[in-house]
Design a protein around this motif. Sequence first.
Motif, mmCIF file in Angstrom:
data_model
loop_
_atom_site.group_PDB
_atom_site.id
_atom_site.type_symbol
_atom_site.label_atom_id
_atom_site.label_comp_id
_atom_site.label_asym_id
_atom_site.label_seq_id
_atom_site.Cartn_x
_atom_site.Cartn_y
_atom_site.Cartn_z
ATOM 1 N N ASN A 129 0.853 -1.188 0.000
ATOM 2 C CA ASN A 129 0.000 0.000 0.000
ATOM 3 C C ASN A 129 0.889 1.239 0.000
ATOM 4 O O ASN A 129 0.935 2.002 0.956
ATOM 5 N N THR A 130 1.609 1.409 -1.113
ATOM 6 C CA THR A 130 2.487 2.573 -1.259
ATOM 7 C C THR A 130 2.079 3.333 -2.512
ATOM 8 O O THR A 130 1.401 2.799 -3.388
ATOM 9 N N GLU A 131 2.513 4.560 -2.588
ATOM 10 C CA GLU A 131 2.210 5.386 -3.757
ATOM 11 C C GLU A 131 2.801 4.773 -5.020
ATOM 12 O O GLU A 131 2.172 4.769 -6.082
ATOM 13 N N ASP A 138 -1.985 1.168 -11.572
ATOM 14 C CA ASP A 138 -2.777 2.030 -12.459
ATOM 15 C C ASP A 138 -2.214 2.037 -13.880
ATOM 16 O O ASP A 138 -2.963 1.931 -14.854
ATOM 17 N N GLU A 139 -0.897 2.164 -13.998
ATOM 18 C CA GLU A 139 -0.264 2.183 -15.309
ATOM 19 C C GLU A 139 -0.422 0.845 -16.020
ATOM 20 O O GLU A 139 -0.653 0.790 -17.228
ATOM 21 N N ARG A 140 -0.304 -0.239 -15.261
ATOM 22 C CA ARG A 140 -0.451 -1.559 -15.861
ATOM 23 C C ARG A 140 -1.883 -1.799 -16.329
ATOM 24 O O ARG A 140 -2.102 -2.402 -17.382
ATOM 25 N N VAL A 141 -2.868 -1.342 -15.557
ATOM 26 C CA VAL A 141 -4.267 -1.499 -15.970
ATOM 27 C C VAL A 141 -4.511 -0.736 -17.268
ATOM 28 O O VAL A 141 -5.096 -1.274 -18.221
#
Length: 193
Positions: A129-131, A138-141
Amino acid sequence: MESNLLEGLLDLEEEFYKEGYDLGAADGAQAGYTEGSVFAVEKGFEKFIELGRLYGKALVWSQRLAEPGLSKTRELLQVESQLFSEKEDAHLKPPTCKEMPSFPPSSRLAKNIDTLLELVDPASLLMQNTEEAVTDVDERVKGAIIKAKLIQRALGEREDPSDIHPDARDSQTQNSGDGTGSIEDISSLKIHH
């Protein structure tokens, strides 16, 4: 004497204001933390559902490649096939994919499927749970969605609306000729010869 009485009333009002503000700030911080935690779990779940959906599609596409040597993911699929065969109650086995029609041999298609599998591979996802981990997911999605659309277009497949998450369905744009009556809609035009 009356001025002392009024000053006391003004001080009393300020004391109540400060006490109420402090209590509200403490309650708000607690409620904000709870609501933020619930929101984070919901959004994380949605992202991982999408990654799982894309991972399943990529596995099926990889199985349907015509030539086994084209895909680097054959070893992964063989391991998963062994895991399925070890389980007695498996509902969908990889041999089911072999009953589907194969794709024509294409090194570009194989490369795109391999890239998609690398993007959505559950073993390589950061689970902290890190930035940095959130940004990576998010980038992979986003990259996986784009790659999946590219593969679908190359194969001539259409996106099934029931396959999309309900929140994502609303954001899709309608194609021209879809009967909406918009200025781009040409479906209602009659051709005169």
